[in-house]
Design a protein around this motif. Structure first.
Motif, PDB file in Angstrom:
ATOM      1  N   SER A   5      -5.666 -27.282  34.699  1.00 29.70           N
ATOM      2  CA  SER A   5      -5.021 -26.082  35.465  1.00 29.70           C
ATOM      3  C   SER A   5      -3.976 -26.633  36.723  1.00 29.70           C
ATOM      4  O   SER A   5      -2.960 -25.776  37.061  1.00 29.70           O
ATOM      5  N   PHE A  37      -1.804 -18.188  33.784  1.00 26.23           N
ATOM      6  CA  PHE A  37      -3.124 -17.416  34.513  1.00 26.23           C
ATOM      7  C   PHE A  37      -3.576 -18.076  35.664  1.00 26.23           C
ATOM      8  O   PHE A  37      -3.775 -19.456  35.676  1.00 26.23           O
ATOM      9  N   ALA A  38      -4.009 -17.323  36.670  1.00 26.12           N
ATOM     10  CA  ALA A  38      -4.769 -18.001  37.610  1.00 26.12           C
ATOM     11  C   ALA A  38      -6.187 -18.400  37.415  1.00 26.12           C
ATOM     12  O   ALA A  38      -6.781 -17.809  36.420  1.00 26.12           O
ATOM     13  N   PRO A  39      -6.838 -19.451  38.038  1.00 32.45           N
ATOM     14  CA  PRO A  39      -8.333 -19.688  37.539  1.00 32.45           C
ATOM     15  C   PRO A  39      -9.118 -18.737  37.791  1.00 32.45           C
ATOM     16  O   PRO A  39     -10.135 -18.312  36.822  1.00 32.45           O
ATOM     17  N   GLN A  78      -0.315 -25.662  37.096  1.00 29.95           N
ATOM     18  CA  GLN A  78       0.145 -24.966  38.270  1.00 29.95           C
ATOM     19  C   GLN A  78       1.647 -25.389  38.748  1.00 29.95           C
ATOM     20  O   GLN A  78       2.385 -24.867  39.232  1.00 29.95           O
ATOM     21  N   ARG A  82      -4.520 -12.384  36.982  1.00 30.00           N
ATOM     22  CA  ARG A  82      -4.908 -12.897  38.263  1.00 30.00           C
ATOM     23  C   ARG A  82      -5.840 -11.759  38.899  1.00 30.00           C
ATOM     24  O   ARG A  82      -5.690 -10.602  38.902  1.00 30.00           O
ATOM     25  N   LEU A 131       2.975 -16.175  38.728  1.00 34.41           N
ATOM     26  CA  LEU A 131       1.901 -15.336  38.161  1.00 34.41           C
ATOM     27  C   LEU A 131       2.054 -13.699  38.531  1.00 34.41           C
ATOM     28  O   LEU A 131       1.653 -12.977  37.687  1.00 34.41           O
TER      29      LEU A 131
END
Lengths: 660, 166
Positions: free
Chosen positions: B127, A342-344, B131, A415, B141
């Motif tokens: 993270s 998942f994105a931040p 990534q 996201r 994503l």
């Protein structure tokens, strides 16, 4: 006979727990279904025997059997029946028995409702549950036997501590223990997952409702305890940062974090390893709380050292379970597969942020509570860490957390779009700013922080409302459509909105009570009038009364506001002859969410009496907040997907649809 | 010496067990400003014989003595910090509910912010690493996994005609 039967039932429960600790695991290793199934029967039987043991102790208390030490030390024949029953857990031995009884209850619930769990997982869970149970049965039987007898039975008991003779004792400890001990389930699930070396989505679906149940009880238990302290202790304080309170706050903070990370795990299969760790930590903190409260280490490190039997035993339990589970975690966690990315900036990201702040808050309480103990043991130097420290370190952590709360539910999974979320929160932000401006205008140069804090609270509440409005399309669509959408909304969405709003409500109460509390302390004689916050309190007279096991001085106050007559208030002061102790029974007059509070002090020689009167604006919001949170939890629990023991949805498609 | 004072105070309190509740009417100072200062100071001072109560909350006789002492110092013209110094000199650091920053309490004060910073940095590093190692970050994503594609198809196929609950 009664006491011996209770004692024996406890021994039998220990025997069952020992079987349950070993047999199911052996069965799982060998693939022996009969052995694995055994865990179910032993768990149910354990509840039967511990329940019997607990009932028998209650019977001894109710019949005032003073040949039992526990009854003699904590009961009195003239004590009202309610307090004879609640007195069972108003002491060390009895409260430990309640602790194991609730542990057995949770074990039996898993056994009864866990029929759709994978057999080997259930076997492991119940075995771990039995390890904890066996350790505490041994603790009770060796160091804290509630059934011990006196050779020469005395004729009368020593009575229960008068402060505990209150309805609060009937509710607070059982609630708190249901919370504390309820977290043992997620602990057992975590350890079972580590033992088995695998976790899947079914695991998270199981853990979340159990955590939620424990969390609801703990929330209510803490709030109840706080309200009890507020009206019983006589000076209107509601949170003291006392180590005993901290002991219950730490599992609550960790449990709240767990609740949120389990959500990510269930929905997105991410944060698995972290969720497991949190499950272990939450229950470890419950055990730590039990140790802190039950070992006597808080009263003084020295009293702990002079009578160490109990303390050392619990410390041993603590070390074995925390050390053991963390070692197992270190060993097995790297093998667990990491799940979804998942994105931040995403719902997951927001929940991770929530976890960061909650665990830091928990760590702060932990450090503040244990630092003085550690320092004294290591260097002999004594320091105190109290409310001013916690207000300074714990408080600021909640500011960013509360600011972030409304954003979380508005971000998409995987996201999210922060800007879009911010746009949807514009209305909430404006409402909050208006609240701040109004407060400022109204106070004109009063306290600076209070309006800002109120603004933050309003933002949290308005944010929760915006979330629901957004989901139902309120104001964007015709009302009937919105209403239909509101009905179709998953209960868990309503649950999180209520719980988040509860945070804001509690914050308003806290800020108002601490900032605008008015106080009046004086010695009054009958006929004199006290003025506080516009109210007129006239002391009409003092009377004496004889209660069942105490004598009471009552003060009658007539209350007026701008000429309007309000219900009278009668605070009292009770002296209990057996223990030679006295308690104050504060009189409370509720006006909306605000309260007038009067408690009595000592009588003076010239016929006057010391009184303390308070006007506490919006004080009740402090407890309505947690009640809202618990209600939110209950709504979430009633969500179809989470209902304990609910049959699996008929089709996978249906389940997906309900998940927003 | 400090220790002895504490023990003596403790012994005295145990002997004299008369009930009194927090601030008493006869303790209150005539000047409301000074009284206000006394109350604020009292909230930061520990009643040494109680379990974690400030002298403002406590009903122990020792707390009363300390409250009177604080008021005595204030009316003698001491500043807030002078009052605190006076009490610390008499009773030791133990009397402060908010410990001062000194070598013994460095960890107490620094651990909470360090925990927050450490946690934040750990998250950031983690993270970042995911990534990079995760199937080339951004695109992964946005794309559905084959499993998710399948679920989506099933979902669309199973969608009942007419309205749908959000």
């Amino acid at each position: 006979m009664i006491a011996e039967a209770g004692h024996y039932a406890l021994v039998l429960a220990l025997g069952l727990a020992l079987i349950q600790s070993v047999a199911p695991i052996v069965g799982a290793r060998r693939g022996d279904i009969a052995l694995m199934e055994m865990a179910r029967s032993t768990a149910l039987a354990q509840l039967l025997f511990v329940g019997a043991s607990f009932t028998l102790l209650t019977a001894a208390h109710v019949t005032s059997d003073f040949s039992v030490v526990n009854v003699f030390e904590n009961s009195h024949s003239a004590k009202p029946l309610l307090y004879k029953i609640t007195g069972v857990w108003g002491n060390h031995e009895g409260s430990m028995l309640l602790w194991v009884a609730i542990l057995a209850l949770f074990g039996a619930l898993v056994a009864a409702f866990g029929t759709n769990l994978p057999l080997s997982l259930r076997a492991h869970v119940l075995a771990v549950q039995a390890w904890v149970a066996a350790a505490f049965y041994l603790f009770i039987l060796f160091t804290s036997n509630p059934f011990a007898r006196i050779a020469q039975p005395p004729i009368e008991g020593r009575d229960l501590n008068p402060i505990l003779q209150d309805i609060g004792l009937a509710v607070h400890p059982p609630m708190l223990y249901l919370g504390y001990v309820g977290f043992s389930i997620s602990f057992s699930f975590a350890v079972a997952a580590l033992l088995e070396g695998r976790i899947d989505a079914a695991w998270a679906r199981w853990v979340r409702p159990w955590t939620l149940v424990a969390w609801i009880f703990l929330t209510l238990g803490i709030a109840m305890g706080s309200y009890w302290a507020y009206y019983e202790l006589g000076w209107g304080g509601w949170w003291f940062w006392d180590p005993v309170e901290n002991a219950s706050l730490m599992p609550w903070l960790a449990g709240t974090a767990l609740l949120h990370s389990a959500l990510v795990m269930e929905k997105r299969n991410a944060l698995k390893v972290w969720t497991i760790l949190l499950s272990i930590l939450t229950f470890s903190l419950s055990l730590l709380g039990t140790f802190l409260v039950r070992s006597g280490v808080l009263t003084s490190v020295h009293s702990f050292a002079t009578d160490p039997a109990r303390g050392v035993f619990i410390l041993l339990i603590l070390c074995i379970f925390i050390g053991g589970s963390l070692s197992l975690y270190a060993l097995r966690a790297p093998q667990l597969k990491q799940g979804g990315l998942f994105a931040p900036i995403s719902r997951e990201g927001a929940l991770v942020l929530n976890n960061l702040f909650l665990t830091t808050a928990c760590a702060t309480v932990f450090i503040g509570t244990l630092y003085p103990l550690a320092l004294e043991v290591l260097t002999g130097e004594k320091i105190s860490v109290g409310a001013p420290f916690f207000n300074l370190t714990f408080g600021p952590l909640f500011v960013p957390l509360l600011l972030a709360v409304p954003f979380g539910p508005l971000l998409a999974w995987k996201r999210g779009d922060l800007l879009a979320a911010a746009q949807r929160l514009t209305a909430a932000g404006i409402v909050a700013l208006i609240a701040i401006a109004l407060m400022w205008a109204w106070l004109r140069g009063g306290p600076v922080l209070a309006p800002l804090a109120i603004g933050l609270a309003v933002f949290v509440i308005a944010g929760a409302i915006s979330d629901i409005a957004e989901r139902t399309g309120l104001f964007r669509m015709p009302l009937p459509v919105s209403l239909r959408r509101a009905r179709g909304l998953p209960r868990s969405a309503w649950g999180s909105a209520f719980a988040h709003a509860g945070l804001g409500v509690a914050l308003i109460g806290i800020v108002c009570e601490t900032t605008w509390n008015s106080e009046y302390i004086a010695t009054m004689k009958p006929g004199q009038v006290a003025r506080i916050a516009g109210y007129e309190l006239k002391l009409e007279g003092l009377t004496q009364r004889q209660g069942p096991n105490y004598r009471e001085t009552l003060a009658q106050f007539s209350v007026g506001l701008d000429g309007e007559k309000l219900p009278a208030m009668t605070p009292s002061k009770r002296s209990f002859t057996t223990r030679g102790m006295s308690t104050t029974e504060a009189a409370l007059l509720t006006r909306g969410a605000s309260q007038l509070y009067i408690s009595l002090g000592d009588a003076s020689a010239d016929g006057g009496i010391a009184i303390r009167a308070y006007y506490k604006p919006l004080v009740l919001l402090i407890w309505w907040g947690p009640v809202l949170m618990a209600f939110g939890g209950l709504l979430s629990l009633s969500d179809r997907r989470l209902r304990v023991g609910a049959p699996k949805p008929a089709r996978a498609a249906r389940r997906l649809q309900a998940a927003e | 010496m400090k220790r002895a004072a504490v023990i003596l105070a403790l012994a005295l309190t145990v002997m004299a067990g008369s009930p009194a509740r927090a601030v008493q009417p006869d303790e209150i100072m005539a000047d409301p400003v000074k009284e206000g200062r006394a109350r604020e100071l009292s909230k930061e001072l520990r009643c040494m014989v109680c379990q974690n109560q400030s002298i403002d909350d406590s009903d122990a006789p020792l707390a009363r003595d300390l409250r009177l002492l604080v008021r005595e110092r204030i009316s003698a013209g001491d500043s807030d910090s002078q009052v605190i110094d006076f009490l610390v000199a008499r009773y030791g650091e133990f009397v402060l509910l908010k410990p001062r920053f000194n070598p013994h309490t460095v960890l107490l004060w620094l651990l909470p912010p360090l925990a927050l910073m450490g946690g934040g940095i750990a998250l950031w590093v983690y993270s970042n690493r995911r990534q990079r190692t995760g199937q080339s970050g951004e695109d992964a994503l946005m794309k559905l996994t084959p499993e998710e594609e399948k679920r989506l198809e099933r979902l669309l196929a199973a969608e009942p005609p007419g309205e749908k609950a959000d």
